[in-house]
Every structure is written in C-alpha cells, then in structure tokens.
Design a protein around this motif. Sequence first.
Motif, short mmCIF file in Angstrom:
data_model
loop_
_atom_site.label_atom_id
_atom_site.label_comp_id
_atom_site.label_asym_id
_atom_site.label_seq_id
_atom_site.Cartn_x
_atom_site.Cartn_y
_atom_site.Cartn_z
N ALA A 172 -13.46 0.33 -5.09
CA ALA A 172 -12.73 -0.65 -5.88
C ALA A 172 -12.85 -2.00 -5.19
N ALA A 173 -12.82 -3.03 -6.00
CA ALA A 173 -12.94 -4.38 -5.46
C ALA A 173 -11.66 -5.15 -5.70
N CYS A 174 -11.33 -6.02 -4.78
CA CYS A 174 -10.14 -6.85 -4.90
C CYS A 174 -10.25 -7.75 -6.13
N SER A 175 -9.15 -7.80 -6.89
CA SER A 175 -9.16 -8.62 -8.10
C SER A 175 -9.11 -10.10 -7.78
N LYS A 176 -8.76 -10.44 -6.56
CA LYS A 176 -8.65 -11.85 -6.19
C LYS A 176 -9.91 -12.39 -5.52
N CYS A 177 -10.47 -11.60 -4.61
CA CYS A 177 -11.60 -12.12 -3.84
C CYS A 177 -12.85 -11.26 -3.94
N GLY A 178 -12.74 -10.09 -4.54
CA GLY A 178 -13.91 -9.25 -4.72
C GLY A 178 -14.30 -8.42 -3.51
N PHE A 179 -13.53 -8.54 -2.45
CA PHE A 179 -13.79 -7.75 -1.25
C PHE A 179 -13.51 -6.28 -1.53
N SER A 180 -14.17 -5.40 -0.81
CA SER A 180 -13.94 -3.97 -1.01
C SER A 180 -12.54 -3.59 -0.55
N LEU A 181 -11.83 -2.88 -1.41
CA LEU A 181 -10.49 -2.42 -1.06
C LEU A 181 -10.57 -1.15 -0.25
N ILE A 182 -9.61 -0.97 0.64
CA ILE A 182 -9.53 0.28 1.39
C ILE A 182 -8.32 1.06 0.90
N ASP A 183 -8.41 2.37 1.04
CA ASP A 183 -7.33 3.24 0.62
C ASP A 183 -6.22 3.22 1.65
N GLY A 184 -5.06 2.74 1.25
CA GLY A 184 -3.93 2.68 2.16
C GLY A 184 -3.11 3.95 2.18
N GLY A 185 -3.55 4.95 1.44
CA GLY A 185 -2.84 6.22 1.42
C GLY A 185 -2.01 6.39 0.16
N ALA A 186 -1.54 7.59 -0.03
CA ALA A 186 -0.72 7.89 -1.20
C ALA A 186 0.62 7.17 -1.07
N VAL A 187 1.09 6.59 -2.18
CA VAL A 187 2.32 5.81 -2.13
C VAL A 187 3.51 6.69 -1.81
N THR A 188 3.47 7.95 -2.17
CA THR A 188 4.59 8.84 -1.88
C THR A 188 4.79 8.97 -0.38
N ASP A 189 3.71 8.78 0.40
CA ASP A 189 3.85 8.84 1.85
C ASP A 189 4.71 7.70 2.37
N TYR A 190 4.70 6.58 1.67
CA TYR A 190 5.48 5.44 2.10
C TYR A 190 6.94 5.57 1.67
N LEU A 191 7.13 6.08 0.48
CA LEU A 191 8.48 6.15 -0.06
C LEU A 191 9.29 7.23 0.65
N GLY A 192 8.64 8.31 1.05
CA GLY A 192 9.32 9.33 1.80
C GLY A 192 10.37 10.06 0.99
N PRO A 193 11.27 10.73 1.68
CA PRO A 193 12.24 11.60 0.99
C PRO A 193 13.34 10.83 0.28
N TYR A 194 13.38 9.53 0.46
CA TYR A 194 14.45 8.75 -0.14
C TYR A 194 14.09 8.22 -1.51
N ALA A 195 12.88 8.49 -1.94
CA ALA A 195 12.46 7.99 -3.25
C ALA A 195 13.22 8.72 -4.35
#
Length: 76
Positions: A16-39
């Motif tokens: 995937a490419a950045c919509s702003k600059c076209g640079f290649s995006l990296i996978d930051g991980g599944a969002v559920t990993d960030y939200l944790g058990p409090y989501a």
Amino acid sequence: MEYVCPLCNGMTQLHAACSKCGFSLIDGGAVTDYLGPYAPYDLSPEMEQGDPPCTHLLVCTNCGNDSYAIIQNDVI
Ligand SMILES: [Zn+2]
Ligand SMILES: [Zn+2]
C-alpha cells in the motif's frame, strides 16, 4: 478450515502507498493489539458466525501519516 488474517500470519506482504506522499506504508500491526482488553467489544449475534475482519494500522515512515486497512480473512 480456519479463517485467519493473512497479514497477522505472515502469509502475505502489505502493498500500500501513502495517500499523502506515495511512500510505501508499513504494517503497524492489528489495531486490536493496540486497543487491548479495554476496547468496547460488543459482538452482535450475526458477527459470531465468523471472525470479524482484521483491521491493521498502516504507518508511513516518510511523513508520519497513519491510516487503517481492513484485511479480509483467508481460509487455510
Ligand atoms: Zn491481522
Ligand atoms: Zn506519507
């Protein structure tokens, strides 16, 4: 058969490419990993028939733009 996220399981690479600059995006991980058990987690009965699609955070290392991608599960 099992439904899994191909990105979480290393079965595919993110392209995937950045919509702003076209640079290649990296996978930051599944969002559920960030939200944790409090989501807030309120699955409707329909959703329990299969795992919901995995949402991944995509990060541009060039301009810092964050975006999200919903990854469809693959059958293994
Ligand atoms: Zn995933
Ligand atoms: Zn960017």
